[in-house]
Design an enzyme around this catalytic site. Structure first.
Site, short mmCIF file in Angstrom:
data_model
loop_
_atom_site.label_atom_id
_atom_site.label_comp_id
_atom_site.label_asym_id
_atom_site.label_seq_id
_atom_site.Cartn_x
_atom_site.Cartn_y
_atom_site.Cartn_z
N LYS A 142 44.41 31.48 49.64
CA LYS A 142 43.75 30.30 49.44
C LYS A 142 44.19 29.56 48.31
O LYS A 142 44.59 28.30 48.41
CB LYS A 142 42.28 30.68 48.94
CG LYS A 142 41.45 31.41 50.16
CD LYS A 142 40.22 31.56 49.79
CE LYS A 142 39.87 32.44 48.58
NZ LYS A 142 40.21 33.84 48.78
N ARG B 225 30.49 31.68 47.90
CA ARG B 225 31.00 32.96 48.31
C ARG B 225 29.81 33.77 49.01
O ARG B 225 29.90 34.83 49.36
CB ARG B 225 31.37 33.76 47.10
CG ARG B 225 32.97 34.12 47.26
CD ARG B 225 33.10 34.83 45.83
NE ARG B 225 34.29 35.73 45.89
CZ ARG B 225 35.58 35.22 45.36
NH1 ARG B 225 35.68 34.08 44.81
NH2 ARG B 225 36.53 35.86 45.31
N ARG C 59 52.20 41.04 45.70
CA ARG C 59 51.74 40.19 44.69
C ARG C 59 51.74 40.67 43.17
O ARG C 59 52.32 40.25 42.20
CB ARG C 59 50.27 39.53 44.66
CG ARG C 59 50.00 38.44 43.62
CD ARG C 59 48.72 37.58 44.31
NE ARG C 59 47.43 38.18 43.83
CZ ARG C 59 46.57 37.78 44.55
NH1 ARG C 59 46.22 36.66 45.12
NH2 ARG C 59 45.05 38.41 44.05
N ARG D 242 45.74 41.05 36.50
CA ARG D 242 44.26 40.94 36.46
C ARG D 242 43.65 42.25 36.57
O ARG D 242 43.99 43.26 37.39
CB ARG D 242 43.89 39.96 37.77
CG ARG D 242 43.85 38.53 37.68
CD ARG D 242 43.71 37.79 39.00
NE ARG D 242 42.57 38.39 39.72
CZ ARG D 242 42.28 37.59 40.82
NH1 ARG D 242 42.92 36.81 41.37
NH2 ARG D 242 41.17 38.01 41.55
N ARG E 34 36.66 44.47 46.55
CA ARG E 34 36.49 43.00 46.83
C ARG E 34 36.52 42.61 48.37
O ARG E 34 35.70 41.71 48.86
CB ARG E 34 37.76 42.44 46.28
CG ARG E 34 37.56 42.30 44.58
CD ARG E 34 38.62 42.24 43.96
NE ARG E 34 39.71 41.02 44.31
CZ ARG E 34 40.99 41.03 43.85
NH1 ARG E 34 41.61 41.87 43.37
NH2 ARG E 34 41.71 39.86 44.33
P1 ADP Z 1 40.04 36.76 44.88
O1 ADP Z 1 41.59 36.97 44.61
O2 ADP Z 1 39.60 38.21 45.11
O3 ADP Z 1 40.11 35.88 46.09
P2 ADP Z 1 38.88 35.21 42.72
O4 ADP Z 1 39.98 34.77 41.74
O5 ADP Z 1 38.60 34.04 43.65
O6 ADP Z 1 39.30 36.31 43.82
O7 ADP Z 1 37.74 36.04 42.04
C1 ADP Z 1 37.64 36.91 41.24
C2 ADP Z 1 36.42 37.42 41.15
O8 ADP Z 1 35.56 36.49 40.56
C3 ADP Z 1 35.58 37.76 42.37
O9 ADP Z 1 36.02 39.39 42.82
C4 ADP Z 1 34.13 37.78 41.61
O10 ADP Z 1 33.65 38.84 40.92
C5 ADP Z 1 34.14 36.53 40.76
N1 ADP Z 1 33.92 35.28 41.40
C6 ADP Z 1 34.78 34.00 41.91
N2 ADP Z 1 34.04 33.28 42.45
C7 ADP Z 1 32.74 33.91 42.66
C8 ADP Z 1 31.67 33.37 43.47
N3 ADP Z 1 31.63 32.20 44.09
N4 ADP Z 1 30.46 34.11 43.47
C9 ADP Z 1 30.54 35.25 42.65
N5 ADP Z 1 31.49 35.74 41.97
C10 ADP Z 1 32.59 35.19 41.88
#
Ligand code: ADP
Length: 281
Positions: free
Chosen positions: A13, A88, A127, A139, A150
Site C-alpha cells: 500500500k 481498518r 523489508r 519499527r 497484525r
Molecule cells: P502495516 O504496515 O501493518 O500496514 P501501518 O503502518 O499502517 O501498518 O500501521 C501500524 C500500526 O498502527 C497498526 O498495526 C495499528 O496498531 C496502528 N494503526 C494504523 N492505522 C490504524 C487504524 N486505522 N486503526 C487502528 N490502528 C491503526
C-alpha cells in the site's frame, strides 16, 4: 481524487500510495505514519497508541477517526488524498462516510490489493533485511511474532471492509502479487475505469452528480439517502387511497374485480409511483 488503499500489512500500500502521490499530485494520509509520529513526539495520543501498536493490535477507532478527520480538513488535502491504513474497521469506514458526506464529498474508489498471506511474511522479512542493510531503525512491530498478530487483526477487523465497499459499488480489486510497475498500471486502469463510470453516469442525465453535495444521483434518489424512497412509497400509498373502491367491485378475498376507470392523470401518477423504486436501484 479521493482513494482508499485496502490490503494486509506488506501488500504494498505504501509503495503504491507514493506512486499515486507523484502521478496525481494528491497527499498520502497514512494513519500508521501519523500514529508513529505521535508516539515519537510523546503526545497524549502517542502515549495511548504506543503499546497497542507494538503488540500489533489496532488503536481504538475514536482515536484514529479523530486524527483522520482533523487531517483531511487541512488545506493540502483539498485536492484529494490517498488513505493508506484507514479505514481498518467497519465503524471507521462508516465514520469516514459521515466525515466526507458532511463536507459534501465522496470516495472515488477503494483499491484492494489482493495478496497471498504466505508471501506477505517473506515480503516483510525482506523489508526488514533491507532496512537493516541501509542502517535504518526498525519499527517495533516489524518482527515475525507481531506480524502474525497484525495479519490476524487484518483478517478479523479489516477484511470485512471488502464486502462493505463492494456493497457500495466502489471496490476495485487488484492482483498485488505482480511487479510494482504492473500493480501501479493496474491501479491506473482501475481508477480510469472508475472515473469513466462516474462520467457516463453523469452524462446519462438521470445519474447526474449533484454539484453541491458531490453525491451521485440515480433517478430521483441520491445514493446513500433513503429519503426519496420514503417519498415514493408515500406517493404510492396516497395513489392507492385515491383509487375509488366499492363493495360491488370487490371479490370475496377483497381484491378489486374491475377497478373503476381512473383519470389519465391519476393513472400516470400511480404508475410512476410504482415504477420509481425500480429506477432507483
Ligand atoms: P502495516 O504496515 O501493518 O500496514 P501501518 O503502518 O499502517 O501498518 O500501521 C501500524 C500500526 O498502527 C497498526 O498495526 C495499528 O496498531 C496502528 N494503526 C494504523 N492505522 C490504524 C487504524 N486505522 N486503526 C487502528 N490502528 C491503526
Amino acid at each position: 481524487m479521493r482513494i482508499v488503499l485496502l490490503g494486509p500489512p506488506g501488500a504494498g500500500k505504501g509503495t503504491q500510495a507514493k506512486e499515486l502521490v507523484t502521478k496525481h499530485g494528491i497527499v498520502q494520509l497514512s494513519t500508521g505514519d501519523m500514529l508513529r509520529a505521535a508516539v515519537a513526539a510523546g503526545t497524549p495520543v502517542g502515549l495511548k497508541a504506543k503499546d497497542i501498536m507494538a503488540r500489533g493490535d489496532l488503536v481504538p477507532d475514536e482515536i484514529v477517526v479523530a486524527i483522520v478527520s482533523d487531517r483531511i480538513g487541512q488545506p493540502d488535502a483539498k485536492r484529494g488524498f490517498i488513505l493508506d491504513g484507514f479505514p481498518r474497521t467497519v465503524p471507521q469506514a462508516a465514520a469516514l462516510d459521515r466525515m466526507l458526506a458532511k463536507k459534501g464529498l465522496s470516495l472515488d474508489a477503494v483499491v484492494e490489493l489482493k495478496v497471498d498471506p504466505d508471501i506477505l511474511v517473506r515480503r516483510i522479512a525482506n523489508r526488514v533485511e533491507q532496512m537493516k542493510l541501509r542502517g535504518e531503525s526498525l519499527r517495533p512491530d516489524d518482527n515475525p511474532e507481531v506480524l502474525k498478530q497484525r495479519l490476524a487483526a487484518y483478517a478479523a477487523q479489516t477484511a470485512p471492509l471488502v464486502e462493505y465497499y463492494r456493497g457500495q459499488g466502489s471496490l476495485r480489486s487488484i492482483d498485488g502479487m505482480a511487479s510494482i510497475e504492473d500493480v501501479a498500471s493496474a491501479i491506473g486502469r482501475a481508477l480510469a475505469d472508475a472515473a469513466f463510470r462516474r462520467g457516463s453516469t453523469r452524462k446519462a442525465g438521470r445519474g447526474a452528480r449533484n454539484s453541491s453535495s458531490g453525491r451521485k444521483r440515480v433517478g430521483r434518489k441520491a445514493v446513500g439517502s433513503k429519503k426519496p424512497v420514503k417519498k415514493v412509497v408515500k406517493r404510492a400509498k396516497a395513489a392507492a387511497r385515491r383509487k375509488p373502491s366499492s363493495k360491488a367491485s370487490r371479490t370475496k378475498v377483497g381484491r378489486t374485480k374491475s377497478a373503476p376507470r381512473r383519470s389519465v392523470r391519476n393513472r400516470q401518477k400511480s404508475n410512476k409511483a410504482v415504477r420509481s423504486p425500480r429506477l432507483t436501484k
